[in-house]
Design a protein around this motif. Structure first.
Motif, mmCIF file in Angstrom:
data_model
loop_
_atom_site.group_PDB
_atom_site.id
_atom_site.type_symbol
_atom_site.label_atom_id
_atom_site.label_comp_id
_atom_site.label_asym_id
_atom_site.label_seq_id
_atom_site.Cartn_x
_atom_site.Cartn_y
_atom_site.Cartn_z
ATOM 1 N N SER A 235 0.812 -1.214 0.000
ATOM 2 C CA SER A 235 0.000 0.000 0.000
ATOM 3 C C SER A 235 0.845 1.263 0.000
ATOM 4 C CB SER A 235 -0.937 0.010 1.218
ATOM 5 O OG SER A 235 -1.810 -1.108 1.167
ATOM 6 N N GLY A 236 2.139 1.119 0.201
ATOM 7 C CA GLY A 236 3.033 2.264 0.132
ATOM 8 C C GLY A 236 3.196 3.033 1.413
ATOM 9 N N TYR A 237 2.858 2.417 2.564
ATOM 10 C CA TYR A 237 2.947 3.130 3.839
ATOM 11 C C TYR A 237 4.198 2.789 4.630
ATOM 12 C CZ TYR A 237 -1.947 4.269 3.033
ATOM 13 O OH TYR A 237 -3.108 4.734 2.491
ATOM 14 N N ALA A 238 4.957 1.785 4.216
ATOM 15 C CA ALA A 238 6.105 1.351 5.005
ATOM 16 C C ALA A 238 7.228 2.373 4.961
ATOM 17 C CB ALA A 238 6.602 -0.009 4.501
ATOM 18 N N MET A 239 7.494 2.941 3.787
ATOM 19 C CA MET A 239 8.559 3.930 3.628
ATOM 20 C C MET A 239 8.006 5.103 2.840
ATOM 21 S SD MET A 239 12.025 1.773 2.867
ATOM 22 C CE MET A 239 12.671 0.665 4.118
ATOM 23 N N SER A 240 7.826 6.202 3.497
ATOM 24 C CA SER A 240 7.275 7.381 2.849
ATOM 25 C C SER A 240 8.359 8.446 2.703
ATOM 26 C CB SER A 240 6.107 7.939 3.671
ATOM 27 O OG SER A 240 6.533 8.262 4.973
ATOM 28 N N SER A 241 8.187 9.289 1.694
ATOM 29 C CA SER A 241 9.072 10.430 1.424
ATOM 30 C C SER A 241 10.489 10.005 1.052
ATOM 31 C CB SER A 241 9.130 11.376 2.639
ATOM 32 O OG SER A 241 7.839 11.837 2.959
ATOM 33 N N LEU A 242 10.676 8.751 0.704
ATOM 34 C CA LEU A 242 12.010 8.331 0.276
ATOM 35 C C LEU A 242 12.339 8.858 -1.115
ATOM 36 C CD1 LEU A 242 14.097 6.582 1.756
ATOM 37 C CD2 LEU A 242 13.398 4.664 0.332
ATOM 38 N N SER A 243 11.308 9.243 -1.865
ATOM 39 C CA SER A 243 11.523 9.748 -3.219
ATOM 40 C C SER A 243 12.210 11.106 -3.240
ATOM 41 C CB SER A 243 10.186 9.857 -3.949
ATOM 42 O OG SER A 243 9.301 10.718 -3.251
ATOM 43 N N GLN A 244 12.305 11.786 -2.094
ATOM 44 C CA GLN A 244 12.967 13.085 -2.048
ATOM 45 C C GLN A 244 14.480 12.970 -2.057
ATOM 46 O OE1 GLN A 244 11.135 15.731 -2.394
ATOM 47 N NE2 GLN A 244 9.236 14.553 -2.255
ATOM 48 N N HIS A 245 15.000 11.765 -1.921
ATOM 49 C CA HIS A 245 16.447 11.580 -1.929
ATOM 50 C C HIS A 245 16.999 11.843 -3.323
ATOM 51 C CE1 HIS A 245 20.388 9.685 -1.286
ATOM 52 N NE2 HIS A 245 20.135 9.831 0.005
ATOM 53 N N TRP A 246 18.269 12.264 -3.381
ATOM 54 C CA TRP A 246 18.857 12.652 -4.671
ATOM 55 C C TRP A 246 19.005 11.475 -5.631
ATOM 56 C CZ3 TRP A 246 23.258 10.286 -6.308
ATOM 57 C CH2 TRP A 246 24.074 9.679 -5.346
ATOM 58 N N PHE A 248 16.824 9.468 -6.509
ATOM 59 C CA PHE A 248 15.610 9.360 -7.312
ATOM 60 C C PHE A 248 15.384 10.592 -8.187
ATOM 61 C CE2 PHE A 248 14.712 6.501 -3.726
ATOM 62 C CZ PHE A 248 14.357 5.366 -4.423
ATOM 63 N N ALA A 249 16.389 11.439 -8.298
ATOM 64 C CA ALA A 249 16.239 12.650 -9.113
ATOM 65 C C ALA A 249 15.894 12.333 -10.568
ATOM 66 C CB ALA A 249 17.511 13.495 -9.028
ATOM 67 N N PRO A 250 16.502 11.337 -11.218
ATOM 68 C CA PRO A 250 16.082 11.046 -12.607
ATOM 69 C C PRO A 250 14.632 10.609 -12.721
ATOM 70 C CG PRO A 250 18.216 10.053 -12.131
ATOM 71 C CD PRO A 250 17.651 10.526 -10.835
ATOM 72 N N PHE A 251 14.131 9.915 -11.702
ATOM 73 C CA PHE A 251 12.750 9.454 -11.766
ATOM 74 C C PHE A 251 11.762 10.596 -11.549
ATOM 75 C CE2 PHE A 251 15.297 5.822 -10.388
ATOM 76 C CZ PHE A 251 14.932 4.882 -11.328
ATOM 77 N N ARG A 252 12.190 11.630 -10.806
ATOM 78 C CA ARG A 252 11.288 12.750 -10.549
ATOM 79 C C ARG A 252 11.016 13.571 -11.808
ATOM 80 N NH1 ARG A 252 14.251 13.229 -5.562
ATOM 81 N NH2 ARG A 252 15.495 14.934 -6.426
ATOM 82 N N GLN A 253 11.811 13.361 -12.849
ATOM 83 C CA GLN A 253 11.546 14.039 -14.105
ATOM 84 C C GLN A 253 10.349 13.430 -14.836
ATOM 85 O OE1 GLN A 253 13.305 16.743 -14.633
ATOM 86 N NE2 GLN A 253 14.570 16.280 -12.822
ATOM 87 N N MET A 254 9.985 12.195 -14.469
ATOM 88 C CA MET A 254 8.904 11.499 -15.165
ATOM 89 C C MET A 254 7.707 11.198 -14.281
ATOM 90 S SD MET A 254 11.277 8.786 -17.263
ATOM 91 C CE MET A 254 12.089 8.266 -15.744
ATOM 92 N N LEU A 255 7.936 11.023 -12.971
ATOM 93 C CA LEU A 255 6.866 10.608 -12.064
ATOM 94 C C LEU A 255 6.760 11.566 -10.902
ATOM 95 C CD1 LEU A 255 7.626 6.763 -11.913
ATOM 96 C CD2 LEU A 255 5.856 7.877 -13.272
ATOM 97 N N ASP A 256 5.582 11.605 -10.315
ATOM 98 C CA ASP A 256 5.384 12.368 -9.091
ATOM 99 C C ASP A 256 6.059 11.658 -7.919
ATOM 100 O OD1 ASP A 256 3.882 14.213 -10.472
ATOM 101 O OD2 ASP A 256 1.977 13.184 -10.055
ATOM 102 N N PRO A 257 6.425 12.398 -6.877
ATOM 103 C CA PRO A 257 7.054 11.751 -5.720
ATOM 104 C C PRO A 257 6.202 10.645 -5.111
ATOM 105 C CG PRO A 257 7.366 14.124 -5.619
ATOM 106 C CD PRO A 257 6.433 13.858 -6.765
ATOM 107 N N GLU A 258 4.864 10.849 -5.073
ATOM 108 C CA GLU A 258 4.002 9.817 -4.505
ATOM 109 C C GLU A 258 4.060 8.533 -5.331
ATOM 110 O OE1 GLU A 258 3.117 12.837 -5.232
ATOM 111 O OE2 GLU A 258 2.810 13.788 -3.263
ATOM 112 N N LEU A 259 4.089 8.670 -6.653
ATOM 113 C CA LEU A 259 4.174 7.488 -7.507
ATOM 114 C C LEU A 259 5.536 6.813 -7.392
ATOM 115 C CD1 LEU A 259 2.323 8.578 -10.775
ATOM 116 C CD2 LEU A 259 1.552 6.971 -9.020
ATOM 117 N N ILE A 260 6.582 7.586 -7.191
ATOM 118 C CA ILE A 260 7.905 7.003 -6.999
ATOM 119 C C ILE A 260 7.927 6.163 -5.729
ATOM 120 C CG2 ILE A 260 10.333 7.525 -6.565
ATOM 121 C CD1 ILE A 260 10.042 9.966 -8.335
#
Length: 526
Positions: A235-246, A248-260
């Motif tokens: 469900s995506g609740y185990a690790m939140s806000s991990l997408s803000q790490h550097w 995942f910067a290439p992925f943030r160009q294509m996806l929202d942080p929540e989707l990452i």
């Protein structure tokens, strides 16, 4: 005429003798393996490269484990593992903080067995020195058996001495070091082979040397994936806000942080752990998934503080490739003298069969332990049992909001309310922590937890001492039982921040307790 008659039988017998071998070769062999097997067997061989007949009986399986293979790849893994352990001893084993962990008499240890005790500070230094020299011996391949013993005996002693510091990768390092003890990993790229050239000529090892190491990592990935197949993780609740790490910067160009967080951090990692060991075993997919394998562990080394775990996993990746790939890189496959191993007997010996039974027993044990918490009952907010051998991540987060108890009369099927009882304040367990003592009447600040990770300070007064690490306080006209970790000294001073004034906390005391908190955790004490 007589002579010609006598020669006829001789010629006929000679021609008959020449024709017999020819006719014998045309007779079909009933024991010959058919050229085309079952579809399942062909698929198994196509994917893994092995015949299903190797696993049809204990004899065939023993012969498959005993077959000689090149030991070059295992020697490179031994060298890299030993180098990683040299760094691990200084970092995660606490060698760099030896004076803090074993030099201070107030430091707490929570061993697995009640009879275990930490040695005196100078003797613990000798224990770490022995483990350090053992890691050097493993890396260099010198006195390999003695080096493995010198490493794993102090390693397991230090690991079992502090149960709260257990984790998956520390348990993995101990297992790998123990498995290397029984292998011939010093047959390549080692001081032993350099000092003893006659030994270096024989460069084959039994295949079970590779099988044990690869199986251990197979269990690591497989069970880590199975433990992630849960509602909380998917469900995506185990690790939140991990997408803000550097990373995942290439992925943030294509996806929202929540989707990452949902698709990559949770869904992809669950699929990765479950399937990567299979894909690395299959020859046709091995090269395709290797970049994902390398990227996964390199990203983990930047995302989490998990010591040498990603690097040990990276050192294990080449084991899935050819046994002699280091020799092929050096270009010595054709020029190096090789001593052919002794021919394998058609029927394995009793000792070989016994070894196979021990290997199977170890495999069954490793498959059972991660789900054995119904035997080793316990709870420490990470897993359902003793954390370390479960291959589970810290994916559980609990916050008790309210507990409701109902009494049901089975005869009348009526529900009754629980009778009201006077609340009994919980008394924390005693420990060996050196804490600041407070006197009755002292003014203190109490940290009241009102969110999962936040507290608010309230002024109070000490009424009485409950245990060595807990006090009864009077806060806003109410009596509160508090652990000393939630009590700070009240100085009466105030500090101004913005347009408001706040009570000042004795930060010298906070700094002192935070320094001690680096070596223990109050959450693992109970």
């Amino acid at each position: 005429m007589a002579n010609s008659k006598r020669k006829l039988p001789t010629k006929s017998s000679a021609s008959t003798a020449q024709e017999k071998p020819h006719t014998t070769r045309q007779i079909p062999n009933p024991d010959a393996v058919p050229a085309q097997g079952s579809p399942l067997g062909n698929l198994f061989k196509e994917c893994l490269g092995y015949e299903t007949s190797n696993f049809s009986s204990l004899t065939n399986f023993t012969a498959w484990l005993q077959r000689p293979v090149d030991g070059a790849a295992l020697g490179v893994f031994r060298l890299l593992f030993g180098a990683a352990m040299l760094v691990d001893i200084a970092e995660e084993r606490g060698g760099g903080q030896l004076d803090v962990r074993f030099g201070e008499p107030q430091h707490c240890h929570f061993p697995l067995f009640p009879g275990m005790r930490a040695l005196a500070y100078p003797l613990m230094g000798c224990v770490y020195l022995c483990m350090w020299l053992g890691a050097w011996g493993i890396m260099l391949g010198y006195r390999f058996r003695c080096s493995c013993l010198a490493f794993i005996v102090p390693y397991w002693y230090i690991l079992l001495l502090d149960k709260p510091t257990w984790n998956n990768h520390s348990y993995l390092f101990g297992l790998v070091g123990t498995l290397l003890l029984f292998t011939q990993a010093d047959s390549y790229c080692s001081l032993e082979s350099w000092l003893n050239p006659a030994r270096s000529r024989c460069r084959t090892v039994p295949y079970w040397n590779y099988f044990l190491i690869k199986f251990q990592f197979f269990v690591l990935y497989m069970y880590a994936g199975l433990k992630k197949i849960s509602a909380e993780w998917l469900s995506g609740y185990a690790m939140s806000s991990l997408s803000q790490h550097w990373v995942f910067a290439p992925f943030r160009q294509m996806l929202d942080p929540e989707l990452i967080d949902l698709l990559i951090v949770h869904w992809f990692t669950a699929f990765f752990d479950v399937s990567i060991a299979f894909f690395m075993t299959i020859e046709k997919t091995r090269l395709l998934v290797t970049p994902f394998m390398l990227s996964f562990h390199l990203m983990n080394s930047r995302l989490f503080v998990i010591g040498m775990f990603p690097w040990v996993c990276l050192a294990e990746v080449p084991l899935f490739y050819g046994f002699d790939w280091p020799r092929r890189i050096r270009g010595r496959t054709k020029t190096s003298p090789v001593v052919e191993p002794a021919p394998t007997p058609s029927k394995p010996s009793l000792l070989a069969r016994l070894r196979t039974c021990l290997i199977l027993g170890y495999c069954v044990l490793q498959l059972f332990l991660p789900y054995s918490h119904f035997i080793t009952k316990g709870y420490n907010n990470w897993t359902n049992g003793l954390y370390g051998y479960s291959w589970d991540m810290m994916v559980h987060s609990y916050d008790t909001l309210q507990t409701s108890i109902q009494i049901v009369d089975n005869d009348n099927q009526q529900e009754q309310q629980q009778p009201e009882q006077e609340p009994v304040p919980a008394k924390p367990l005693k420990s060996c922590l050196h804490v600041r003592e407070y006197k009755i009447g002292d003014l203190v600040l109490y940290a009241e937890r009102y969110r999962k990770t936040q507290v608010r300070w309230k002024r109070g007064r000490v009424l009485e001492r409950i245990t060595s690490i807990s006090y009864k306080l009077e806060i806003e006209g109410k009596e509160v039982a508090a652990h000393v970790s939630y009590i700070k000294k009240y100085t009466g001073r105030k500090v101004r921040f913005g347009n408001k004034e706040y009570l000042e906390i004795d930060y010298e005391q906070v700094a002192e307790e935070e320094r001690r908190a680096a070596s223990y955790s109050i959450w693992n004490m109970v």
